[in-house]
Design a protein around this motif. Structure first.
Motif, PDB file in Angstrom:
ATOM      1  N   HIS A 493      75.634 -74.978 -73.992  1.00 62.63           N
ATOM      2  CA  HIS A 493      76.647 -73.983 -73.606  1.00 62.63           C
ATOM      3  C   HIS A 493      77.933 -74.665 -73.139  1.00 62.63           C
ATOM      4  CE1 HIS A 493      78.749 -70.788 -71.552  1.00 62.63           C
ATOM      5  NE2 HIS A 493      78.644 -71.442 -70.413  1.00 62.63           N
ATOM      6  N   ARG A 494      77.783 -75.674 -72.302  1.00 68.63           N
ATOM      7  CA  ARG A 494      78.954 -76.344 -71.728  1.00 68.63           C
ATOM      8  C   ARG A 494      79.830 -76.954 -72.822  1.00 68.63           C
ATOM      9  NH1 ARG A 494      78.167 -81.350 -70.315  1.00 68.63           N
ATOM     10  NH2 ARG A 494      76.027 -80.972 -69.646  1.00 68.63           N
ATOM     11  N   TRP A 495      79.205 -77.580 -73.818  1.00 63.09           N
ATOM     12  CA  TRP A 495      79.976 -78.209 -74.887  1.00 63.09           C
ATOM     13  C   TRP A 495      80.656 -77.187 -75.783  1.00 63.09           C
ATOM     14  CZ3 TRP A 495      81.740 -82.933 -75.624  1.00 63.09           C
ATOM     15  CH2 TRP A 495      81.165 -83.975 -74.908  1.00 63.09           C
ATOM     16  N   LYS A 496      80.066 -76.018 -75.927  1.00 62.56           N
ATOM     17  CA  LYS A 496      80.691 -74.990 -76.775  1.00 62.56           C
ATOM     18  C   LYS A 496      81.971 -74.456 -76.155  1.00 62.56           C
ATOM     19  CE  LYS A 496      78.135 -71.761 -78.602  1.00 62.56           C
ATOM     20  NZ  LYS A 496      77.093 -70.725 -78.745  1.00 62.56           N
ATOM     21  N   VAL A 497      81.990 -74.354 -74.833  1.00 66.14           N
ATOM     22  CA  VAL A 497      83.144 -73.736 -74.173  1.00 66.14           C
ATOM     23  C   VAL A 497      83.981 -74.740 -73.385  1.00 66.14           C
ATOM     24  CG1 VAL A 497      82.022 -71.497 -74.030  1.00 66.14           C
ATOM     25  CG2 VAL A 497      81.748 -73.108 -72.151  1.00 66.14           C
ATOM     26  N   VAL A 571      90.273 -74.250 -56.335  1.00 64.34           N
ATOM     27  CA  VAL A 571      90.267 -74.424 -57.778  1.00 64.34           C
ATOM     28  C   VAL A 571      90.649 -75.862 -58.113  1.00 64.34           C
ATOM     29  CG1 VAL A 571      91.299 -73.668 -59.954  1.00 64.34           C
ATOM     30  CG2 VAL A 571      90.930 -72.035 -58.114  1.00 64.34           C
ATOM     31  N   GLU A 572      89.970 -76.430 -59.084  1.00 65.75           N
ATOM     32  CA  GLU A 572      90.290 -77.788 -59.515  1.00 65.75           C
ATOM     33  C   GLU A 572      91.255 -77.740 -60.692  1.00 65.75           C
ATOM     34  OE1 GLU A 572      86.423 -79.190 -60.458  1.00 65.75           O
ATOM     35  OE2 GLU A 572      86.044 -79.953 -58.445  1.00 65.75           O
ATOM     36  N   PRO A 573      92.050 -78.791 -60.887  1.00 67.22           N
ATOM     37  CA  PRO A 573      92.925 -78.844 -62.065  1.00 67.22           C
ATOM     38  C   PRO A 573      92.102 -78.818 -63.346  1.00 67.22           C
ATOM     39  CG  PRO A 573      93.523 -80.524 -60.459  1.00 67.22           C
ATOM     40  CD  PRO A 573      92.225 -79.948 -59.999  1.00 67.22           C
ATOM     41  N   PRO A 574      92.714 -78.458 -64.465  1.00 65.85           N
ATOM     42  CA  PRO A 574      91.966 -78.347 -65.725  1.00 65.85           C
ATOM     43  C   PRO A 574      91.242 -79.616 -66.128  1.00 65.85           C
ATOM     44  CG  PRO A 574      94.125 -77.319 -65.946  1.00 65.85           C
ATOM     45  CD  PRO A 574      94.108 -78.007 -64.615  1.00 65.85           C
ATOM     46  N   LEU A 575      91.750 -80.789 -65.732  1.00 63.31           N
ATOM     47  CA  LEU A 575      91.135 -82.046 -66.152  1.00 63.31           C
ATOM     48  C   LEU A 575      90.174 -82.618 -65.119  1.00 63.31           C
ATOM     49  CD1 LEU A 575      94.128 -83.901 -67.834  1.00 63.31           C
ATOM     50  CD2 LEU A 575      92.236 -82.717 -68.927  1.00 63.31           C
ATOM     51  N   ALA A 576      89.909 -81.889 -64.048  1.00 63.82           N
ATOM     52  CA  ALA A 576      89.017 -82.410 -63.020  1.00 63.82           C
ATOM     53  C   ALA A 576      87.643 -82.695 -63.614  1.00 63.82           C
ATOM     54  CB  ALA A 576      88.900 -81.419 -61.870  1.00 63.82           C
ATOM     55  N   PRO A 577      87.094 -83.894 -63.402  1.00 62.04           N
ATOM     56  CA  PRO A 577      85.797 -84.221 -64.003  1.00 62.04           C
ATOM     57  C   PRO A 577      84.654 -83.520 -63.290  1.00 62.04           C
ATOM     58  CG  PRO A 577      86.542 -86.025 -62.616  1.00 62.04           C
ATOM     59  CD  PRO A 577      87.674 -85.037 -62.657  1.00 62.04           C
ATOM     60  N   ILE A 578      83.588 -83.272 -64.028  1.00 64.36           N
ATOM     61  CA  ILE A 578      82.372 -82.763 -63.410  1.00 64.36           C
ATOM     62  C   ILE A 578      81.518 -83.957 -63.016  1.00 64.36           C
ATOM     63  CG2 ILE A 578      82.470 -80.674 -64.804  1.00 64.36           C
ATOM     64  CD1 ILE A 578      80.032 -81.769 -66.355  1.00 64.36           C
ATOM     65  N   THR A 579      80.722 -83.790 -61.997  1.00 65.09           N
ATOM     66  CA  THR A 579      79.861 -84.879 -61.528  1.00 65.09           C
ATOM     67  C   THR A 579      78.383 -84.542 -61.669  1.00 65.09           C
ATOM     68  OG1 THR A 579      79.993 -84.007 -59.265  1.00 65.09           O
ATOM     69  CG2 THR A 579      81.581 -85.715 -59.905  1.00 65.09           C
ATOM     70  N   LYS A 580      78.078 -83.284 -61.917  1.00 59.88           N
ATOM     71  CA  LYS A 580      76.685 -82.891 -62.079  1.00 59.88           C
ATOM     72  C   LYS A 580      76.618 -81.677 -62.983  1.00 59.88           C
ATOM     73  CE  LYS A 580      76.782 -80.029 -57.876  1.00 59.88           C
ATOM     74  NZ  LYS A 580      76.150 -79.763 -56.569  1.00 59.88           N
ATOM     75  N   THR A 581      75.444 -81.433 -63.519  1.00 61.07           N
ATOM     76  CA  THR A 581      75.230 -80.266 -64.360  1.00 61.07           C
ATOM     77  C   THR A 581      74.290 -79.309 -63.640  1.00 61.07           C
ATOM     78  OG1 THR A 581      73.364 -81.318 -65.472  1.00 61.07           O
ATOM     79  CG2 THR A 581      75.544 -81.638 -66.440  1.00 61.07           C
ATOM     80  N   GLY A 582      73.863 -78.315 -64.327  1.00 60.25           N
ATOM     81  CA  GLY A 582      73.006 -77.320 -63.706  1.00 60.25           C
ATOM     82  C   GLY A 582      73.664 -75.973 -63.730  1.00 60.25           C
ATOM     83  N   SER A 583      72.873 -74.929 -63.753  1.00 67.59           N
ATOM     84  CA  SER A 583      73.425 -73.586 -63.864  1.00 67.59           C
ATOM     85  C   SER A 583      72.500 -72.593 -63.191  1.00 67.59           C
ATOM     86  CB  SER A 583      73.594 -73.225 -65.343  1.00 67.59           C
ATOM     87  OG  SER A 583      73.922 -71.865 -65.498  1.00 67.59           O
ATOM     88  N   SER A 584      73.091 -71.532 -62.697  1.00 69.17           N
ATOM     89  CA  SER A 584      72.298 -70.444 -62.109  1.00 69.17           C
ATOM     90  C   SER A 584      72.106 -69.324 -63.117  1.00 69.17           C
ATOM     91  CB  SER A 584      73.004 -69.917 -60.852  1.00 69.17           C
ATOM     92  OG  SER A 584      74.314 -69.456 -61.182  1.00 69.17           O
ATOM     93  N   PHE A 585      72.269 -69.620 -64.384  1.00 71.10           N
ATOM     94  CA  PHE A 585      72.172 -68.591 -65.423  1.00 71.10           C
ATOM     95  C   PHE A 585      70.787 -67.954 -65.410  1.00 71.10           C
ATOM     96  CE2 PHE A 585      71.429 -67.206 -69.845  1.00 71.10           C
ATOM     97  CZ  PHE A 585      72.507 -66.344 -69.976  1.00 71.10           C
TER      98      PHE A 585
END
Length: 932
Positions: A493-497, A571-585
């Motif tokens: 999901h993350r890579w698609k969007v 809110v983070e800037p558009p280029l702010a890196p992520i440091t972890k994954t995971g979702s509450s979906f």
């Protein structure tokens, strides 16, 4: 000897480099001669004598001459500027004669005096030349000190001059050489601003500034921005008079090719390098050093394209050139290592043995990174072919460490090494491979997000190709290791969007905050950020985009103040890196969410165009169970015709989905790539039944849309419906062949249904639906319904452009308004109030399936503009049949109490069952509804 004769003899000796002759001048004679010469000529003589003493290795004597020059300046040069000029020139004499500390002391003293006098122009002349002179002389420490002193000068910073832009540029390039990339980037921007203001575009000065900026971004590993800047440099250079017959233009082309090669797009690089080689050969000659640079680059491109035999032929010819003293850029041993490598590659493909130089020898001789990578990869392949997995793993681990140290942590070369390491690790330790893949996933995701906002379409293509490599192996790994499935489902999901956890958190604020103002601010910022990202994904960074960036920063600052007050994360800037994954979906009981992704298996080294091998995967989400991963189909376009492959894909999807969801109450599918342009509800199960008749199936533009699909989902009293139909495209009005009489009946019937249901209709007809008027009306609409002509242009040169799709609106009778709205312009409309947008137009859902987005067209524009749902078409639609379809749909919406999605599905079923008079069954496949 008369004074002028002595000066002339000294000048002649300097031209010959006969410094010893100059040192024979008697100091008493020199003192007397100085009195006879004009002050300017006397200054020249002093500088030459000082230079002679320095070159002759007599520093004490040189210092005596310098002292004499100082006394001379006080006595004979009443003008301060003349005295300062002599002092500065004495500093350069010290520098020329390799006395860097003395040169720095004198030149920095001159700098301080110019600052004190607030002489901005003279100061900039000094700062523009002196630090770079130290740098060229190899005195890096002194160059850095003088660059920094000039940089921090208030006089420099507060006085824009013609020379200041050159200073910023030179300092930026110096900082780039020291790997101080952030500071270099800041000064590149200042240089572009100063040089752009003074020289404008196109100009050679600004073009060179773009080129230098691009080289810095290449060195920093920020390849997307590097490609965008290099492309702009070439574009602007080509607009200069006579540019393409200029050697400087082809230097830019050469630099642009280097970026393509770094992006692992060797075919693009080869095209540029060969063009540069051909021009240089024809205009500079075969033996010119620049010609050899292009020839070598061409050979390197052939290596990257794995055209081993062709590359070997070029390197052999280059190698022979050493005997003739040709100016080949690489040392002879490096070219010989390439020949060893190419022979080994050819032998390996034939199943034969080979020999290669040992890696430590390659490293000692400064072998290029690309060759080290190729050698290591070949050694790993050879070990694997012989079953030596442990040895291959050791080599792969060393290779990744080496590439991390030398290419950097965020570079395609390092990512490729990490993929190779992870694949081999999976042969021995599945858990370790899972950890390695998860780490690499985050690193590559952050890099790819940055490339996606670089303004380079090629960088977007290249980063997606790298992502395909990773995701394809992650998919295979997930099928073997069920514990890895949740990570891959989230990554899918993350890579698609290209969405981060912070993006989702802001979406939650926009949906659920009890603070109405905060909710609106969060929603508006999300829309602005989405539009900004869309603009820069495929367009070079222009002043317009820079202005959007500044506006977004201001909007973010205000929003963050509100979020802080509410005790929420900023809110983070558009280029702010992520440091972890995971979702509450999570998914409601009885429902199934299927998130699909198409992955490209790039079996050829060049990532240009389209892969011929695809694999379709899905993540299946149900209530209270971890997500599962399934492979639905493999597509090999080298084995069969495309039509046959798509028929098989259609069948595979129907069979797989029907088996997967047979017990589900409701099904939500988020397609990908070309699947967005298929009516998935019409796919059939093993008994020939359509999926849309067997299950309640709804389409999502992304998995995230499931979380909001029940919001603002149905018509109610007071719903505002804005419509346009029966439009006039020319002054011929109804007599115009393009007039759509069915569209007029369509909006009239819908208006009646809306009014009967307690809604509020606003219908624009004839000349009323101009772009500006409709955009204004749409801001207030809960439903926007446009019955008109749609279009999609197959623009192969710019498939990513959102000007390839659009709608025709009214041709305003006063000629003051346009009659076409492109997707790029529709994206800027405010559709945040729109619960549903219906584009009752031909081909309104058609667009290019590009690696950077599923469909680049009107549906994407609607989603970015804030629409919650859209009904679009996948083909041409008949005018009057469409009117009947839409009338039935709105009957269900306004009278049946159904949600928009359920009303659409029911309408589709009625078409399939031939229950709508005058509407053929085939028309159903044209219409799709997506929840955004």
């Amino acid at each position: 000897m008369p004074a002028e004769r002595l000066l002339a003899a000294t000048e002649q000796a300097a031209e010959r480099g006969d410094w010893a002759a100059i040192t024979t001048i008697d100091l008493h004679l020199l003192q007397a001669v100085l009195q006879q010469l004009k002050p300017s000529r006397a200054s020249e003589l002093l500088l030459l004598v000082a230079q002679g003493e320095g070159y002759s290795g007599t520093p004490d004597e040189q210092d005596k001459i310098v002292s004499m020059a100082e006394r001379f300046a006080r006595e004979r040069l009443p003008d301060k500027a003349a005295r300062l000029t002599l002092d500065i020139n004495l500093g350069y004499v010290y520098l020329q004669t390799n006395r860097a500390e003395e040169a720095l002391s004198r030149l920095d003293g001159a700098r301080l005096r110019l600052e004190k006098a607030n002489d901005a122009e003279a100061l900039m002349n000094l700062c523009g030349l002196a630090p770079s002179s130290f740098e060229r002389s190899g005195h890096i420490e002194q160059a850095g000190q003088l660059y920094l002193a000039c940089d921090e000068s208030e006089v420099v910073r507060s006085n824009p001059t013609q020379q200041r832009g050159f200073f910023w540029h030179n300092h930026a390039m110096f900082l780039q050489g020291r790997a101080a990339f952030d500071e270099a980037i800041r000064r590149h921007r200042w240089a572009l601003q100063d040089l752009g203001n003074y020289y404008g575009l196109p100009s050679r000065q600004v073009v060179d500034a773009y080129d230098g900026f691009g080289q810095t971004m290449l060195a920093a590993g920020d390849l997307g921005v590097a490609d965008s800047l290099a492309s702009l440099a070439v574009q602007f250079s080509s607009e200069l008079d006579g540019a393409e017959t200029s050697a400087s233009h082809w230097r830019l082309v050469n630099n642009a090719a280097a970026v393509k090669r770094a992006l692992r797009l060797p075919a693009r690089a080869l095209e540029l390098d060969y063009a540069a080689y051909d021009w240089r050969k024809q205009n500079l000659g075969e033996d010119h050093s620049d010609t050899y640079i292009s020839w070598l680059n061409y050979a390197l491109d052939l290596v990257e394209m794995e055209r081993w035999e062709d590359a070997k032929a070029q390197f052999l010819n280059l190698y022979r050139g050493y005997d003739d003293g040709a100016p080949i850029p690489y040392p002879k041993d490096i070219v010989s290592y390439y020949l060893f490598y190419l022979d080994a590659r050819i032998a390996f493909e034939r199943g034969e043995g080979f020999t290669l130089p040992k890696p430590d020898l390659l490293l000692r001789t400064g072998t290029p990174l690309e060759l080290v990578e190729g050698v290591m990869h070949l050694l790993v392949q050879n070990d694997l072919a012989k079953g030596r997995v442990a040895e291959a793993l050791e080599l792969a681990a060393w290779n990744e460490r080496f590439m991390t140290r030398n290419a950097g942590e965020i570079h395609p070369t390092r990512f490729a090494a990490a993929f190779l390491h992870a694949r081999i690790l999976g042969e021995q330790d599945k858990a370790a491979a899972s950890k390695k893949l998860a780490e690499t996933d985050i690193e590559l995701f952050n890099w790819t997000r940055r490339q996606s906002l670089s303004g380079s379409y090629d960088a977007s293509l290249a980063s997606r190709a790298l992502a395909d490599d990773l995701l394809l192996y992650m998919a295979h790994h997930a099928l073997e290791v069920p514990e890895f499935m949740p990570h891959f489902a989230e990554a899918l999901h993350r890579w698609k969007v290209l969405e981060s956890p912070a993006d989702r958190a802001l979406q939650q604020v926009a949906r659920t905050s009890s603070d109405t103002a905060l909710r609106a601010a969060a929603r508006d910022y999300r829309l602005s950020a989405a539009r900004f990202r869309e603009r820069v994904r495929a367009e070079p960074v222009t002043h317009a985009i820079a202005a959007m960036d500044n506006d977004l920063k201001k909007q973010r600052k205000l929003l963050n103040a509100s979020l802080t007050t509410a005790g929420l994360p900023e809110v983070e800037p558009p280029l702010a890196p992520i440091t972890k994954t995971g979702s509450s979906f999570s998914v409601e009981p009885g429902e199934v969410v299927i998130d699909m992704i198409v992955l490209r298996d790039w079996r050829r080294p060049d990532r240009d165009g389209w892969s011929k091998h695809l694999e379709l995967y899905a993540a299946i989400h149900r209530a209270d169970t971890p997500p599962r991963i399934a492979r639905i189909a493999k597509l090999d376009f080298t084995a069969r015709a495309a039509e046959s492959i798509y028929d098989s894909l259609w069948r595979d999807i129907g069979l797989w989905v029907s088996r997967e969801v047979k017990d589900a109450e409701r099904v939500f599918i988020a397609p990908d790539a070309m699947l967005f342009q298929m009516d998935l509800l019409a796919a059939r199960d093993d008994k020939g039944r359509r999926l849309g008749t067997m299950n309640d199936i709804h389409l999502l533009s992304s998995r995230a849309a499931y979380e909001t699909h029940n919001e603002a989902a149905a018509f109610k009293a007071g719903t505002r419906v804005v419509m346009a139909g029966g439009l006039f495209y020319t002054e011929e009005k109804e007599a115009d062949p393009d007039f759509l009489p069915g569209s007029l009946k369509e909006v009239d019937r819908i208006a009646a249904l809306v009014d009967e249901g307690g809604g509020i209709s606003n219908t624009l007809r004839g000349f009323e639906a101009s772009v500006s008027r409709l955009a204004s009306a749409a801001r207030e609409g809960d439903i926007l319904h446009l019955a008109t002509h749609g279009f999609f242009i197959r623009n192969q040169s710019e498939p990513y452009s959102l000007r390839n799709a659009g709608l025709l609106l009214s041709n305003s009778s006063d000629g003051q308004d346009q009659d076409t709205i492109y997707a790029s312009e529709l994206m800027d409309w405010d559709l945040s109030s729109a619960q549903l947008v219906v584009l009752s137009s031909c081909n309104s859902g058609v667009g290019y399936d590009t690696p950077i987005d599923a469909v680049r067209g009107l549906p994407l524009a609607l989603a970015r503009a804030g629409a919650r749902r859209s009904i679009v078409t996948l083909e041409e639609i008949p005018d009057f049949q469409t009117a009947r379809v839409m009338e039935r749909f709105y009957q269900h919406v306004t009278k049946g109490g159904l949600t928009y999605s359920d009303a659409f599905l029911l309408t589709k079923r009625e078409i399939w069952a031939n229950e709508i008079d005058g509407v053929s069954e085939e028309v159903a496949s044209a219409f799709v509804l997506y929840v955004h």
